[in-house]
Design a protein around this motif. Structure first.
Motif, PDB file in Angstrom:
ATOM      1  N   VAL A 107       0.846  -1.252   0.261  1.00 13.13           N
ATOM      2  CA  VAL A 107       0.099  -0.115  -0.024  1.00 13.13           C
ATOM      3  C   VAL A 107       1.158   1.318   0.188  1.00 13.13           C
ATOM      4  N   THR A 108       0.753   2.114  -0.731  1.00 11.74           N
ATOM      5  CA  THR A 108       1.743   3.468  -1.063  1.00 11.74           C
ATOM      6  C   THR A 108       0.307   4.875  -0.513  1.00 11.74           C
ATOM      7  N   PRO A 109       0.796   5.598  -0.086  1.00  5.82           N
ATOM      8  CA  PRO A 109       0.525   7.079  -0.212  1.00  5.82           C
ATOM      9  C   PRO A 109       0.088   7.772  -1.957  1.00  5.82           C
ATOM     10  N   THR A 110      -1.826   7.860  -2.288  1.00  5.90           N
ATOM     11  CA  THR A 110      -1.632   8.418  -3.370  1.00  5.90           C
ATOM     12  C   THR A 110      -1.622  10.014  -4.105  1.00  5.90           C
ATOM     13  N   GLY A 111      -0.880  10.198  -2.129  1.00  3.66           N
ATOM     14  CA  GLY A 111      -0.750  11.946  -2.702  1.00  3.66           C
ATOM     15  C   GLY A 111      -1.811  12.764  -2.207  1.00  3.66           C
ATOM     16  N   PRO A 112      -1.324  13.901  -1.579  1.00  6.61           N
ATOM     17  CA  PRO A 112      -2.625  15.343  -0.984  1.00  6.61           C
ATOM     18  C   PRO A 112      -3.555  15.673  -2.442  1.00  6.61           C
ATOM     19  N   ASP A 113      -2.724  15.737  -3.160  1.00  6.33           N
ATOM     20  CA  ASP A 113      -3.558  16.401  -4.439  1.00  6.33           C
ATOM     21  C   ASP A 113      -4.690  15.284  -4.781  1.00  6.33           C
ATOM     22  N   ASP A 114      -4.897  14.407  -4.965  1.00  9.57           N
ATOM     23  CA  ASP A 114      -5.135  13.522  -5.168  1.00  9.57           C
ATOM     24  C   ASP A 114      -6.282  13.291  -3.524  1.00  9.57           C
ATOM     25  N   ALA A 115      -6.235  12.959  -2.919  1.00 11.09           N
ATOM     26  CA  ALA A 115      -6.825  13.276  -1.630  1.00 11.09           C
ATOM     27  C   ALA A 115      -7.897  14.463  -1.318  1.00 11.09           C
ATOM     28  N   ALA A 116      -7.503  15.516  -1.912  1.00 12.02           N
ATOM     29  CA  ALA A 116      -8.188  16.780  -1.519  1.00 12.02           C
ATOM     30  C   ALA A 116      -9.168  16.850  -2.869  1.00 12.02           C
ATOM     31  N   ALA A 117      -8.897  15.973  -4.017  1.00  9.25           N
ATOM     32  CA  ALA A 117      -9.219  15.935  -4.478  1.00  9.25           C
ATOM     33  C   ALA A 117     -10.770  15.170  -4.758  1.00  9.25           C
ATOM     34  N   TYR A 118     -10.562  13.924  -4.388  1.00  7.89           N
ATOM     35  CA  TYR A 118     -12.281  13.024  -3.443  1.00  7.89           C
ATOM     36  C   TYR A 118     -12.623  13.930  -2.643  1.00  7.89           C
ATOM     37  N   PHE A 119     -12.037  14.740  -1.674  1.00  9.68           N
ATOM     38  CA  PHE A 119     -12.418  15.098  -0.697  1.00  9.68           C
ATOM     39  C   PHE A 119     -14.050  16.357  -1.301  1.00  9.68           C
ATOM     40  N   ALA A 120     -13.449  16.384  -2.287  1.00 12.81           N
ATOM     41  CA  ALA A 120     -14.048  17.875  -2.562  1.00 12.81           C
ATOM     42  C   ALA A 120     -15.002  17.184  -3.185  1.00 12.81           C
ATOM     43  N   THR A 121     -15.718  15.711  -3.365  1.00 11.10           N
ATOM     44  CA  THR A 121     -16.666  15.248  -3.847  1.00 11.10           C
ATOM     45  C   THR A 121     -17.875  14.584  -2.829  1.00 11.10           C
ATOM     46  N   ARG A 122     -16.708  14.434  -2.131  1.00 14.09           N
ATOM     47  CA  ARG A 122     -18.291  14.110  -0.665  1.00 14.09           C
ATOM     48  C   ARG A 122     -18.737  15.080   0.053  1.00 14.09           C
ATOM     49  N   PRO A 123     -20.417  14.213  -0.017  1.00 14.29           N
ATOM     50  CA  PRO A 123     -21.504  14.784   0.355  1.00 14.29           C
ATOM     51  C   PRO A 123     -20.614  16.081   1.993  1.00 14.29           C
ATOM     52  N   ARG A 124     -21.517  17.138   1.977  1.00 14.88           N
ATOM     53  CA  ARG A 124     -20.742  18.537   2.820  1.00 14.88           C
ATOM     54  C   ARG A 124     -21.200  18.181   4.268  1.00 14.88           C
ATOM     55  N   GLY A 125     -21.945  17.052   4.305  1.00 13.87           N
ATOM     56  CA  GLY A 125     -22.189  16.063   6.048  1.00 13.87           C
ATOM     57  C   GLY A 125     -20.569  16.281   6.481  1.00 13.87           C
TER      58      GLY A 125
ATOM     59  N   ARG B 170     -18.009  27.004  11.623  1.00 13.76           N
ATOM     60  CA  ARG B 170     -16.753  27.730  10.728  1.00 13.76           C
ATOM     61  C   ARG B 170     -16.303  27.643   9.083  1.00 13.76           C
ATOM     62  N   TRP B 171     -17.584  27.073   8.396  1.00 16.66           N
ATOM     63  CA  TRP B 171     -17.423  26.497   7.024  1.00 16.66           C
ATOM     64  C   TRP B 171     -18.287  26.978   6.267  1.00 16.66           C
ATOM     65  N   PRO B 172     -18.806  28.058   5.883  1.00 13.95           N
ATOM     66  CA  PRO B 172     -20.829  28.683   5.666  1.00 13.95           C
ATOM     67  C   PRO B 172     -20.684  27.808   4.509  1.00 13.95           C
ATOM     68  N   ASP B 173     -21.746  27.706   4.047  1.00 15.09           N
ATOM     69  CA  ASP B 173     -22.432  26.388   3.118  1.00 15.09           C
ATOM     70  C   ASP B 173     -22.854  28.207   2.079  1.00 15.09           C
ATOM     71  N   THR B 174     -21.777  27.931   0.732  1.00 12.53           N
ATOM     72  CA  THR B 174     -22.289  28.511   0.109  1.00 12.53           C
ATOM     73  C   THR B 174     -22.907  27.659  -1.668  1.00 12.53           C
ATOM     74  N   GLY B 175     -22.785  26.599  -0.963  1.00  7.58           N
ATOM     75  CA  GLY B 175     -22.970  25.081  -2.177  1.00  7.58           C
ATOM     76  C   GLY B 175     -21.562  24.722  -3.038  1.00  7.58           C
ATOM     77  N   SER B 176     -20.465  25.120  -2.715  1.00  8.84           N
ATOM     78  CA  SER B 176     -19.485  25.184  -3.720  1.00  8.84           C
ATOM     79  C   SER B 176     -18.832  23.814  -2.813  1.00  8.84           C
ATOM     80  N   PRO B 177     -18.538  22.917  -3.497  1.00 14.39           N
ATOM     81  CA  PRO B 177     -17.690  21.530  -2.978  1.00 14.39           C
ATOM     82  C   PRO B 177     -16.581  22.023  -2.319  1.00 14.39           C
ATOM     83  N   ALA B 178     -15.876  22.723  -2.626  1.00 15.02           N
ATOM     84  CA  ALA B 178     -14.595  23.981  -1.500  1.00 15.02           C
ATOM     85  C   ALA B 178     -15.286  24.675  -0.790  1.00 15.02           C
ATOM     86  N   ASP B 179     -15.796  24.010  -0.245  1.00 12.51           N
ATOM     87  CA  ASP B 179     -16.784  24.868   1.220  1.00 12.51           C
ATOM     88  C   ASP B 179     -15.960  24.432   2.390  1.00 12.51           C
ATOM     89  N   VAL B 180     -15.831  23.255   2.057  1.00  8.29           N
ATOM     90  CA  VAL B 180     -14.786  22.584   3.447  1.00  8.29           C
ATOM     91  C   VAL B 180     -13.674  22.167   2.826  1.00  8.29           C
TER      92      VAL B 180
END
Length: 231
Positions: free
Chosen positions: A120-138, A168-178
């Motif tokens: 197992v190897t880490p995929t890298g911070p950019d990949d992890a952040a890109a996936y995180f942005a696709t997750r539901p806000r909750g 802490r993170w206002p909801d503007t409807g953008s996936p990058a809010d959090v």
């Protein structure tokens, strides 16, 4: 006092899965990727399977003892299988110390299972952040609020932390809010062994194992040896 049994030792279910057969080369002679992709697609299309990408990830702790939990498969390619988690969680720390794991995808209504083992190897911070942005806000908020695998006093304390992150993170409807926390990471398992298992009648299960013999991907038939195993 007699021993209390919580499992019925006489319970039996006679499995009736579809045989793998002797031809193991749909779209890639002797390579496992086509099989894993097909089985996953069929599980996803089967209404009996509630969460087709749920898989068990088994690691070892600092004492060499096994540890296992269920996560969600989030990537499948010739390079391997990807999942995401808190890098400071128990599994994250275990993978940092011992970067090997075993995975199990089980689709019980279909009498099918896939077992995989490898590095197992880490995929890298950019990949992890890109996936995180696709997750539901909750889920994003909960991830930031939780120090995964660490103790907490009460459920109310946890819910208070979630409420604080929500504010802490206002909801503007953008996936990058959090934004993704620094402890969020992805992991890629590059299998060395892939086993296809089909439950059959009278426990005469069908088992086919692909063992790595070269450096190619899951789609490279030159990099795999195929064997049928007894049940």
């Amino acid at each position: 006092m007699s021993e209390r049994r919580v499992v019925d030792p006489t319970a039996r279910l006679d499995y009736d899965g579809e045989l793998i057969g002797d031809d193991v080369s749909p779209g890639g002679a002797g390579a496992p990727l086509a099989w894993v992709e097909r089985w996953y697609a069929e599980a996803k299309a089967d209404p009996r399977v509630a969460e087709p990408n749920a898989m068990v990830v088994a690691t070892v702790d600092a004492d060499g003892l096994p540890d296992a939990r269920t996560v969600l498969l989030k990537g499948l390619s010739a390079g391997g299988l990807t999942f995401y988690t808190n890098t400071r969680s128990a599994k994250g720390q275990q993978l940092a110390a011992h970067p090997h794991a075993a995975l199990v995808l089980l689709w019980h209504p279909m009498f099918r299972q896939i077992r995989l083992r490898g590095a197992v190897t880490p995929t890298g911070p950019d990949d992890a952040a890109a996936y995180f942005a696709t997750r539901p806000r909750g889920s994003q908020v909960a991830t930031r609020a939780s120090r995964q695998s660490q103790p907490i006093g009460t459920r109310a304390e946890l819910e208070a932390k979630v409420a604080a992150e929500e504010s802490r993170w206002p909801d503007t409807g953008s996936p990058a809010d959090v934004p993704a926390p620094s402890t969020w990471g992805g992991y890629l398992l590059r299998p060395d062994v892939v086993e296809l298992w089909v439950g059959r009648r009278s426990r005469l299960h069908d088992r086919l194992v692909f063992t790595r013999t070269g450096d190619g991907g899951l789609d490279d038939p030159r990099s795999w040896r195929t064997e049928r195993l007894q049940p």
